[in-house]
Design an enzyme around this catalytic site. Sequence first.
Site, PDB file in Angstrom:
ATOM      1  CB  SER A  61     -17.841   5.781  21.585  1.00  0.00           C
ATOM      2  OG  SER A  61     -18.439   7.005  21.283  1.00  0.00           O
ATOM      3  CE1 TYR A 188     -24.685   7.103  21.013  1.00  0.00           C
ATOM      4  CE2 TYR A 188     -25.135   9.410  21.504  1.00  0.00           C
ATOM      5  CZ  TYR A 188     -24.273   8.419  21.069  1.00  0.00           C
ATOM      6  OH  TYR A 188     -22.995   8.756  20.689  1.00  0.00           O
TER       7      TYR A 188
HETATM    8  O1  DON Z   1     -22.409  11.106  21.725  1.00  0.00           O
HETATM    9  C1  DON Z   1     -21.308  11.458  22.115  1.00  0.00           C
HETATM   10  O2  DON Z   1     -20.709  12.422  21.636  1.00  0.00           O
HETATM   11  C2  DON Z   1     -20.670  10.660  23.238  1.00  0.00           C
HETATM   12  N1  DON Z   1     -21.680  10.148  24.093  1.00  0.00           N
HETATM   13  C3  DON Z   1     -19.860   9.527  22.712  1.00  0.00           C
HETATM   14  C4  DON Z   1     -18.780   9.937  21.744  1.00  0.00           C
HETATM   15  C5  DON Z   1     -17.546   9.148  21.866  1.00  0.00           C
HETATM   16  O3  DON Z   1     -17.288   8.486  22.837  1.00  0.00           O
HETATM   17  C6  DON Z   1     -16.557   9.321  20.754  1.00  0.00           C
HETATM   18  N2  DON Z   1     -15.373   8.539  21.017  1.00  0.00           N
HETATM   19  N3  DON Z   1     -14.236   8.696  21.040  1.00  0.00           N
END
Ligand code: DON
Length: 306
Positions: A61, A188
């Site tokens: 993220s 994404y």
């Molecule tokens: O979409 C997701 O769940 C992950 N690619 C990214 C989520 C994430 O990094 C949340 N952070 N702490």
Amino acid sequence: MKQILDDITQAMASEINRGKVADYIPQLAHVDPLHFGICVATPDGHIYSSGDAATPFSIQSISKVFTLTIALGKLGDSLWNHVGREPSGDPFNSIVMLEHESGKPRNPFINAGAIAVVDAIMMGHAPKETLAEILQFVRFIANDDTISFDHKVAASEMQHKDRNASLAHFMKSFGRLKHDVDKVLGTYFHQCSISMNCEQLAKAGLFLVSDGVDKHRDIRVVSPQRARRINSLMMMCGHYDGSGEFAYRVGLPGKSGVGGGILSIAPGRGSIAVWSPGLDAIGNSQLGTKALERLVKETGWSVFGH
Ligand code: DON
């Protein structure tokens, strides 16, 4: 600074409670929870590193800061028609508010918001072109052409996409996404799969330290106003429903990722990247936060002073 970072690394090595490595993306579950790295990049071009600061990890993220920057560059203020800029107080992958707010995500850092941002960046282009643009931007701000996607991580996320797919389809049902859901998700997931080490990440954050300019390289990335606004969003929303706690303990803009990384910006002073794969219950790096808390205590770098 080097001594401070080495002391922090040493203190973190003896921590027993290291949190839990994310396993909902199976490819991330293999990462050794004992890793710890930290790097501070300063506007004059100095890089201070300690621990595993040169070991690459999945930025996840944290990439949302970079796609937000790209999206603001392309759409300007009209980006705010696609996504809001208020903290959500809900988990990063929550769907609840979308129903109450007609499919418009609260902010660009929760998953729904980041999916809406990448949809906005795509502007009718193929995922490949959008990904090339994202990677080029990250390489440019980090001044490092070796940075790349981790296709295994992206594929692992695609295989376990149910939650993000739900968010995307739900938004699409409100007419919020312009592109095909699978194309948006593929883009994404690749954005999240970018692999960087703490040194590269700290350098990539430098433009947010000095009013939109990487001073050492004398390159303007964004306007001072835009840098200030991105920092505000990181402060208010960068740690999801843990943003209040992060502001309380660290007092800096910061963005976490489930790979265990945190990019934190001390305006005028330095860009800090820290990595420890174990997460707290909210999904933010357990020791990363602790290390930053200690760093601001030693340096007085919190935007709220000592
Ligand atoms: O979409 C997701 O769940 C992950 N690619 C990214 C989520 C994430 O990094 C949340 N952070 N702490």
